[in-house]
Structures are given as C-alpha cells and as structure tokens.
Design a protein around this motif. Structure first.
Motif, PDB file in Angstrom:
ATOM      1  N   UNK A  76       0.821  -1.204   0.000  1.00 21.24           N
ATOM      2  CA  UNK A  76       0.000   0.000   0.000  1.00 21.24           C
ATOM      3  C   UNK A  76       0.859   1.259   0.000  1.00 21.24           C
ATOM      4  N   UNK A  77       2.067   1.158   0.533  1.00 23.10           N
ATOM      5  CA  UNK A  77       2.927   2.331   0.595  1.00 23.10           C
ATOM      6  C   UNK A  77       3.632   2.650  -0.705  1.00 23.10           C
ATOM      7  N   UNK A  78       3.522   1.786  -1.696  1.00 21.55           N
ATOM      8  CA  UNK A  78       4.189   2.027  -2.970  1.00 21.55           C
ATOM      9  C   UNK A  78       3.208   2.668  -3.946  1.00 21.55           C
ATOM     10  N   UNK A  79       3.565   3.818  -4.439  1.00 20.11           N
ATOM     11  CA  UNK A  79       2.662   4.574  -5.307  1.00 20.11           C
ATOM     12  C   UNK A  79       2.421   3.814  -6.610  1.00 20.11           C
ATOM     13  N   UNK A  80       1.154   3.678  -6.959  1.00 23.04           N
ATOM     14  CA  UNK A  80       0.801   3.149  -8.266  1.00 23.04           C
ATOM     15  C   UNK A  80       0.903   1.657  -8.429  1.00 23.04           C
ATOM     16  N   UNK A  81       1.106   0.898  -7.367  1.00 25.76           N
ATOM     17  CA  UNK A  81       1.212  -0.560  -7.482  1.00 25.76           C
ATOM     18  C   UNK A  81      -0.016  -1.214  -6.863  1.00 25.76           C
ATOM     19  N   UNK A  82      -0.652  -2.059  -7.642  1.00 20.98           N
ATOM     20  CA  UNK A  82      -1.763  -2.841  -7.129  1.00 20.98           C
ATOM     21  C   UNK A  82      -1.252  -4.142  -6.547  1.00 20.98           C
ATOM     22  N   UNK A  83      -1.835  -4.594  -5.460  1.00 24.21           N
ATOM     23  CA  UNK A  83      -1.397  -5.818  -4.795  1.00 24.21           C
ATOM     24  C   UNK A  83      -2.598  -6.713  -4.549  1.00 24.21           C
ATOM     25  N   UNK A  84      -2.468  -7.974  -4.926  1.00 21.72           N
ATOM     26  CA  UNK A  84      -3.534  -8.957  -4.751  1.00 21.72           C
ATOM     27  C   UNK A  84      -2.957 -10.174  -4.054  1.00 21.72           C
ATOM     28  N   UNK A 100      -5.200  -2.120  -7.124  1.00 24.08           N
ATOM     29  CA  UNK A 100      -5.422  -3.393  -7.818  1.00 24.08           C
ATOM     30  C   UNK A 100      -6.853  -3.477  -8.336  1.00 24.08           C
ATOM     31  N   UNK A 101      -7.807  -3.048  -7.528  1.00 19.06           N
ATOM     32  CA  UNK A 101      -9.196  -3.050  -7.975  1.00 19.06           C
ATOM     33  C   UNK A 101      -9.370  -2.189  -9.225  1.00 19.06           C
ATOM     34  N   UNK A 102      -8.730  -1.018  -9.220  1.00 20.17           N
ATOM     35  CA  UNK A 102      -8.852  -0.109 -10.359  1.00 20.17           C
ATOM     36  C   UNK A 102      -8.236  -0.718 -11.615  1.00 20.17           C
ATOM     37  N   UNK A 112      -8.890 -15.075  -4.648  1.00 18.61           N
ATOM     38  CA  UNK A 112      -8.511 -13.759  -4.146  1.00 18.61           C
ATOM     39  C   UNK A 112      -8.844 -13.667  -2.662  1.00 18.61           C
ATOM     40  N   UNK A 113      -7.828 -13.353  -1.861  1.00 21.06           N
ATOM     41  CA  UNK A 113      -8.015 -13.175  -0.420  1.00 21.06           C
ATOM     42  C   UNK A 113      -8.212 -11.700  -0.091  1.00 21.06           C
ATOM     43  N   UNK A 114      -7.412 -10.855  -0.737  1.00 17.82           N
ATOM     44  CA  UNK A 114      -7.470  -9.426  -0.434  1.00 17.82           C
ATOM     45  C   UNK A 114      -6.763  -8.663  -1.543  1.00 17.82           C
ATOM     46  N   UNK A 136       0.683  -5.497  -9.603  1.00 24.97           N
ATOM     47  CA  UNK A 136       0.307  -4.932 -10.893  1.00 24.97           C
ATOM     48  C   UNK A 136       0.797  -3.495 -10.978  1.00 24.97           C
ATOM     49  N   UNK A 137       1.271  -3.121 -12.169  1.00 28.01           N
ATOM     50  CA  UNK A 137       1.657  -1.731 -12.378  1.00 28.01           C
ATOM     51  C   UNK A 137       1.303  -1.320 -13.798  1.00 28.01           C
TER      52      UNK A 137
END
Length: 360
Positions: free
Chosen positions: A177-185, A200-202, A193-195, A276-277
């Motif tokens: 969450x602290x990394x700008x522009x990176x989605x995490x799943x 990432x949603x976007x 999918x757990x979280x 994701x980026x």
C-alpha cells in the motif's frame, strides 16, 4: 470439564503474551508444572518458535533452553500420534535419559524429573508440540485431565498458526500500500482472491482481469500459466522464483506484473502475491522507492535496476555513462547494502520489494 480452563486455553493464541493463559490453565488443572509449546517447520529440525511458562521468570531458563538445551534434548518426537500423551518412559529408556546432559543439567536441577509430551498437529506446514514437566509423578487423574483438554490445545495451536500467517500477509500487504501506483492482490493456494488494495481493484477493472466468479482472476494465457506453475509449487511446499510479466495489448499500454510467494516466520509459503503496475508509474517514483527501501543513492538505485533487468555490468556502465571501475564500485556497494551476492539474488530481492521495472 472446567470452563475457566477451556477459556484460558482458547484465549492463549490471542493473549498479549501468547500461550501464557495455556500455562496458567494447566497449573489450575494439575498443579505446578513447567510447560512449553514449540512450533517447527515441517522441513526443518530447528524450532521456529518456542514459548515456555518460564518466559516470565527472572532465571532465564527459557532463553537457556532456546540457546542450549533444545540441542541436547534426547527425546525424539517423530512418529508421535496427534493429541496422544506420552511420558519420558514412552519415548526413551530411563537409564538413557538420566545419563544425558539434558537431564543432568536441566531437568534434575529444576525438578523436571517427570514429564508428558504431546504432538498437537501440523498446520500450514508447521508442526506444533506441547509438553510439561515437574518433580512429582503425574497421577492417573492428572493424565486424564490433560488428555481431555489436548484437542482444545490443538485447536488453539491451529488458530495461532493461522493468525501468524495472516499477520505476515498483512505486513507484506501494508508494504504494498505504501508504494505509489502498485496494485497488490493476495491469492490463496487455490488461486482465490483473499485481499487486494484499491489500486489493484482499479487496474483489474480497467484491464478486465476479474472473472465472473468474484474471487477469481481472468488473466491472459501467459500470466495464467505462470500463476498455475507457482500455485503447483506452493501446494507442493516448494520454492518458486518470482515471475516477471509484461502484458502487451495492441490497443492499450502494457501492464506489468510480478508473481511471488508469501512466506511466514514459522512456515512455508502460504499464498501468492500478485503485483500490478500500469505504464503510468514513473521511473522517478521507482527510483525513489528503491532508494528509500534499500538505502541506496540515486546512482546505485539506477544501476541496481539495470542489473535486475538483466544487463551485464559493462552495458549498464555504458547506459549510465560510467567507467567500468566506477560501476564495479557501485555494484559492490549495492550488494553490500542489499545483502546479496550475485545478480540473480538482486533480481529476486527487487521483486520482493515490489519494484516492477521496464528498463528498455
């Protein structure tokens, strides 16, 4: 069965001082007993975590056990049946026990001449053990009382392993969450999918990566094959190297992905993290992130990313306008600061740091 004892056992995994309520409950049940619970990764002989009733004592016995006496313990735990009680005599002949350094140096001086042992089970690749010892023999009533609560202690150990797993995942997720522009799943071992975070949603909504099932991904073939291979390794308890993917689309900008396994302090990998980026993630953001994360200078960070992209050191030096001597100096600093020894390790480390890079 005493409800206060059961309440203490079930509170043990989430107590401010984990497992202390279990040891207190045991003393309520059968009297003064030195107790211990141990967690061991199934693939390792060393205990990943040891908690004892002496953790609160000032004599340092718990730390001594961790550092010295666990390696002198003559008891062999392999092959014990789950939730069945064993005594010293069940596991080792008394003459062999009493002649051991473990017995003479630890058990006898501390009055631990009678003991019980129990295997609680394997949870997410972690074996859990429970034992207690004291100076006087355990009566039949004591033995029956301990045996009756063992299934509840086993359940508490299972909860604890699960809590540790999710705590590890949450820590890694917070880093994402602290990394700008990176989605995490976060995906479980079955690919569900757990979280995920908002980015990432976007990205998944924009790229059509969600399947009709809300907990599943709809990945392109190459990414799907990479994920399937990693999940297979995950379920087999094997290590899998991070997978780097660049997804090209004729009518859109590329999407970058990294797949990697999640690990906990006690166990094998439990899940997969998908990063994701989009192409709008700037190189300056990336350089700033790696500089902060690994305490590198701007030049060191840029060289690290070039090396991670697979460039030989000579080519990376040319790309940066450096002499090969200066590039070698930077490279030595990078390896020292990141704790890596070669380029392949550096690649894996940067993947684990959420740093997806396209350096063409």
């Amino acid at each position: 069965m005493r409800e206060d004892v059961l309440a203490g056992i079930m509170e043990a995994p989430i107590a401010p001082r984990p497992w202390l309520p279990l040891f207190q409950a045991l003393n309520t049940l059968v009297g003064d007993t030195r107790s211990m619970i141990k967690f061991t990764r199934a693939d390792s002989p060393a205990h990943a975590l040891i908690r004892t009733s002496a953790d609160e004592d000032a004599d340092g016995i718990a730390e001594l056990y961790r550092q010295i006496y666990q390696f002198k313990d003559p008891i062999r735990y392999a092959g014990l049946h789950q939730c069945r009680l064993y005594s010293y005599e069940d596991l080792i002949e008394r003459p062999a026990l009493t002649s051991s350094d473990y017995y003479r140096e630890l058990c006898e001086p501390l009055g631990m001449t009678h003991a019980f042992f129990a295997y609680l089970g394997r949870f997410d690749g972690v074996d859990a053990w429970f034992n207690g010892a004291r100076s006087r023999a355990f009566s039949n009533a004591d033995w029956q009382a301990i045996g009756a609560v063992l299934p509840f202690i086993s359940r508490a150990a299972e909860y604890y392993c699960r809590i540790e797993r999710y705590r590890t995942q949450s820590t890694l997720f917070a880093g994402a969450l602290g990394q700008v522009g990176i989605g995490a799943v976060i995906l479980d071992s079955e690919g569900r999918i757990v979280r995920m975070n908002r980015e990432a949603e976007r990205l998944m909504a924009r790229e059509g990566l969600r399947s009709r099932a809300p907990d599943r991904l709809n990945l392109p073939a190459r990414a799907s094959h990479a994920l399937a291979a990693m999940l297979t390794a995950l379920r087999a308890g094997k290590e899998a190297a991070p997978a780097f993917l660049r997804l090209e689309r004729a009518d859109a900008q590329p999407l970058f992905m990294v797949l990697r396994q999640l690990r906990s302090s006690m166990s094998h990998s439990h899940a997969v993290m998908l990063y994701l980026r989009g192409a709008n993630f700037g190189r300056e953001d990336l350089l700033g992130a790696i500089m902060a994360f690994h305490d590198l200078t701007a030049s060191e960070a840029r060289l690290a990313l070039l090396l991670a992209a697979g460039l030989p050191l000579d080519d990376a030096a040319t790309e940066m306008g450096l002499t090969i001597s200066t590039a070698r100096t930077y490279c030595k600093r990078i390896l020292l600061k990141t704790g890596t020894k070669r380029q392949a390790e550096l690649v894996a480390l940067l993947a684990n740091s959420l740093l997806l890079a396209e350096l063409s």
